[in-house]
Design a protein around this motif. Structure first.
Motif, PDB file in Angstrom:
ATOM      1  N   GLN B  19       0.825  -1.198   0.000  1.00 47.25           N
ATOM      2  CA  GLN B  19       0.000   0.000   0.000  1.00 47.25           C
ATOM      3  C   GLN B  19       0.861   1.249   0.000  1.00 47.25           C
ATOM      4  O   GLN B  19       0.553   2.245  -0.669  1.00 47.25           O
ATOM      5  N   ASP B  22       2.147   1.755  -3.470  1.00 44.68           N
ATOM      6  CA  ASP B  22       1.111   2.268  -4.357  1.00 44.68           C
ATOM      7  C   ASP B  22       0.903   3.763  -4.145  1.00 44.68           C
ATOM      8  O   ASP B  22       0.750   4.526  -5.086  1.00 44.68           O
ATOM      9  N   TRP B  23       0.911   4.158  -2.893  1.00 44.64           N
ATOM     10  CA  TRP B  23       0.743   5.570  -2.551  1.00 44.64           C
ATOM     11  C   TRP B  23       1.910   6.384  -3.136  1.00 44.64           C
ATOM     12  O   TRP B  23       1.718   7.447  -3.724  1.00 44.64           O
ATOM     13  N   LYS B 153      -4.876   4.200  -8.030  1.00 46.42           N
ATOM     14  CA  LYS B 153      -5.468   4.004  -6.706  1.00 46.42           C
ATOM     15  C   LYS B 153      -6.516   2.896  -6.753  1.00 46.42           C
ATOM     16  O   LYS B 153      -6.537   2.003  -5.902  1.00 46.42           O
ATOM     17  N   ALA B 156      -5.030  -0.508  -7.117  1.00 47.48           N
ATOM     18  CA  ALA B 156      -4.444  -0.989  -5.855  1.00 47.48           C
ATOM     19  C   ALA B 156      -5.526  -1.471  -4.924  1.00 47.48           C
ATOM     20  O   ALA B 156      -5.384  -2.504  -4.286  1.00 47.48           O
ATOM     21  N   GLU B 157      -6.647  -0.692  -4.877  1.00 48.39           N
ATOM     22  CA  GLU B 157      -7.743  -1.094  -3.978  1.00 48.39           C
ATOM     23  C   GLU B 157      -8.347  -2.427  -4.413  1.00 48.39           C
ATOM     24  O   GLU B 157      -8.639  -3.286  -3.587  1.00 48.39           O
ATOM     25  N   ASN B 160      -6.072  -5.184  -3.387  1.00 44.45           N
ATOM     26  CA  ASN B 160      -6.140  -5.459  -1.949  1.00 44.45           C
ATOM     27  C   ASN B 160      -7.430  -6.171  -1.589  1.00 44.45           C
ATOM     28  O   ASN B 160      -7.433  -7.090  -0.758  1.00 44.45           O
TER      29      ASN B 160
END
Lengths: 151, 168, 401
Positions: B19, B22-23, B153, B156-157, B160
């Motif tokens: 995470q 990714d950020w 974003k 990535a979400e 996850n």
């Protein structure tokens, strides 16, 4: 701007095929392809110095490819257009040793009109990759609307 | 610093390394300095100029494809250029994104009927964001980059969420 | 290569007869006679088409001996998109859109050349106000284009700061152009017969505001880049193109004037409102990169001078002549040229009497400037190559067309 037609006629007296005419464009000289280099030499040297090649390009007239040499005298600011007709897939004789400015435009013209280039130090393709047709010929079409839409 | 405001000063936050990456990726999109035609003036030069200053968003240019995250295809791609575009794309390290800037890169634009022009760069490389315009204004390019950040974003979400489902 | 790694020393290879190394002193294992057979190899380096300093997609193939260039070849065509061919399939007033995308840095000049070529065929009389507006916009566009050159030339020489200043000033100019024409780059403002839009009082005051600051800014720019001793050492005496070479390669614009030939289309073949304006033509002396730099800086100052005269001197009247909606010029040929930011930009039109040109030729000034690069690169250092590309100021859009 517009040179004296009689003076140009006199300068090209040795060139048998040269025809001088004044058109909407300016002063045009039409010569046969085999006398082209001699005609340009006569214009460049001597009292009628035309030391600068402004442009070189082809026109597909439907029967032949007209090659236009646009030369200029800087001292008198006069332009002359020398034209010579070449058959399709004909041979374009390089004039680079008279006008080095012709180096790249000649390669471009030969490639886009499907001519072979003679006497050029680097007669490679200039703009496109192998296998692409001579694109500026009228016989080569552009893409149709359907082709573009269904891309 | 924004984190400080939420969690208080000198705080410690626990995140998955993925995470965090990714950020970081989202906020430091370095693009490849690779201008093909007119769009390059708007999308690359004005963008790095003082008025639009993409550097604020962490968007900055790199000269080498090996250090770049995003390739902005800014201009008409023809058959001679296509090979180079593909090669540059392959040289970029994963993860990588492609922005097709302007009408030419998206569909061929005003030059689409010329047989030497490729009808859109998506014929060669996968494109993530298309920016319309001829050329697009730098603001449009900025909006395109925001859309790209959103996309990263979202990806990535989704990843996850998929992992959570699998772990459950 | 094998010679370089040959470790067996033969006494005969030493300078014959002049030096005998004799016995080695005790404790010395080798004879200190230097490295023999120091041979260099030529290395072919490819620059571009993706390179931050080739101003687009120019590709150079350089043959290097160490850091010195021995031979150079220009490879172009990475942006060949058929402007000339497509011109044969467009109506006459649509040519402006193609010209904009040719030399995309100075769109107004391209449009103007195309419009003038059509007007020449149609024998259209353009209203005086339109002529003045064309001149005004041309000069604003010239500064905007030279600002990009100025910024990137500095980048090519290794300076960064002036790029930001140049882009700041360019944005101010682009704002004016956008207010008048509606677009930041692809203006399509000059149409056959006149111009698209008139100046409003707000635009006029925006230009006047800009004129108040530009003189100081230009001095600042010149001091920042040209006043820098490091830059002067990098550009003075490098890339010299003498008069004969410049004329032989068909150079025009600032590159030709840098070589000492004072030929300027605006002065020698006046078009638009230039005959009524007062301006000087800056001319260099030796034709090196520094001369080309000073000529361009001088041109920007002259452009400011012309903008001042234009904004005060615009006459009243129409901005568009009466031209039919579909232009059908009589059969014939015409050639119109303007002084663009890069030199003589010409448009050669062949009409067959229909509503589309039979042949549309774009005379690109950059193509002719670029040829001279092959001539001036050999003998220079590799780093100079990047600087020299910047100094001749090319736009690939018009080279490949």
């Amino acid at each position: 701007m517009l040179p004296d037609a009689t003076a140009i006629d006199k300068a090209l007296a040795a060139i048998g095929s040269a025809e001088v005419a004044t058109t909407t464009l300016g002063l045009e000289v039409r010569v046969e392809a085999d006398e082209l280099v001699a005609a340009l030499e006569a214009l460049k040297s001597g009292e009628h110095d035309f030391p600068m090649l402004v442009d070189l390009f082809g026109i597909d007239t439907g029967e032949a490819v007209d090659i236009v040499y646009h030369v200029r005298s800087l001292s008198r600011d006069e332009d002359v257009y020398v034209k010579c007709a070449l058959s399709y897939e004909g041979e374009l004789t390089s004039v680079w040793n008279l006008y080095p400015a012709a180096l790249l435009p000649e390669r471009e013209t030969a490639e886009l009109f499907g001519l072979t280039l003679a006497g050029h130090p680097n007669p490679k393709r200039l703009l496109t990759t192998d296998g692409i047709e001579p694109l500026l010929l009228k016989s080569v079409p552009i893409r149709t609307v359907e082709e573009v839409r269904d891309r | 610093m924004a984190l400080d405001r939420i969690t208080g000063e000198h705080s410690v936050a626990f995140v998955r390394s993925e995470q965090l990456f990714d950020w970081a990726r989202r906020n430091s999109l370095w693009y490849l300095a690779f201008g093909i035609a007119c769009c390059a003036i708007e999308g690359l030069m004005s963008a790095s100029g003082p008025r639009f200053d993409f550097d604020r968003m962490g968007v900055f240019f790199r000269a080498s494809p090996r250090q770049a995250d995003v390739m902005i295809v800014a201009g008409t791609v023809n058959h001679k250029m296509a090979e180079t575009v593909l090669r540059l794309y392959e040289q970029m390290p994963e993860p990588k994104w492609v922005v097709a800037m302007g009408a030419c890169a998206s569909t061929g634009g005003p030059f689409r009927s010329y047989p030497n022009v490729v009808l859109g760069v998506d014929k060669i490389v996968p494109v993530d964001v298309y920016i319309p315009g001829c050329p697009p204004r730098p603001e449009s390019v900025q909006y395109g980059f925001i859309q790209l950040q959103e996309k990263i974003k979202r990806q990535a979400e989704e990843r996850n969420a998929a992992r959570r489902d699998r772990d459950r | 290569m094998s010679e370089l790694h040959d470790t067996s020393y033969e006494p005969g290879l030493l300078a014959e007869g002049t030096f005998d190394p004799g016995e080695r002193p005790a404790g010395i294992k080798r004879i200190p006679r230097g490295v023999e057979h120091l041979a260099t190899e030529h290395l072919v380096v490819n620059v571009g088409p993706q390179h931050p300093s080739t101003h687009g997609v120019l590709r150079l193939v350089l043959e290097l001996d160490g850091e010195t260039i021995v031979n150079a070849e220009i490879v172009i065509g990475y942006l060949h998109r058929g402007i000339e061919k497509l011109g044969e399939h467009r109506r006459y007033h649509q040519l402006g859109t193609l010209m904009d995308r040719g030399d995309y840095m100075s769109g107004i000049h391209g449009e103007l050349a195309a419009a003038m070529a059509v007007e020449q065929l149609m024998e259209t009389e353009v209203p005086a106000k339109a002529q003045w507006l064309r001149t005004l916009m041309s000069e604003i566009n010239r500064i905007a284009s030279h600002m990009v050159w100025f910024g990137t030339f500095g980048l090519d020489c290794g300076a960064m700061g002036q790029f930001l200043y140049a882009m700041r000033d360019r944005e101010a100019l682009i704002d004016v152009l956008e207010a008048v024409t509606g677009q930041r780059m692809m203006f399509n403002y000059v149409r056959p017969g006149g111009v698209l839009a008139d100046l409003t009082p707000e635009m006029e005051s925006a230009i006047r505001t800009f004129l108040r600051t530009i003189d100081g800014y230009l001095d600042e720019h010149d001091a920042l880049l040209g006043g820098n001793e490091i830059l002067q050492m990098r550009v003075k005496g490098i890339g010299t193109l003498d008069r004969e070479t410049a004329v032989a390669f068909g150079l025009t614009g600032a590159n030709l004037r840098g070589s000492g030939v004072g030929y300027d289309v605006r002065r020698d073949r006046p078009y638009a409102a230039y005959p009524e304006l007062e301006f000087d033509v800056p001319v260099g002396s030796t034709g090196d990169a520094w001369d080309r730099y000073t000529v361009r800086m001088g041109e920007m100052r002259q452009a400011v001078r012309m903008i001042r005269q234009c904004i005060d001197g615009i006459p009243e009247g129409d901005i568009m002549a009466k031209v039919p909606k579909v232009l059908r010029p009589p059969a014939g040929e015409s050639y119109a040229c303007v002084e663009s930011s890069r030199g003589e930009l010409g448009v050669h039109l062949v009409s067959d009497g229909s509503d589309m040109p039979y042949r549309f030729r774009y005379r690109p000034p950059s193509l002719y400037s670029l040829q001279a690069l092959e001539e001036i690169l050999p003998g220079r250092m590799f780093a100079d190559a990047i600087m020299l590309i910047g100094s001749i100021d090319i736009v690939l859009g018009e080279i490949d067309r």
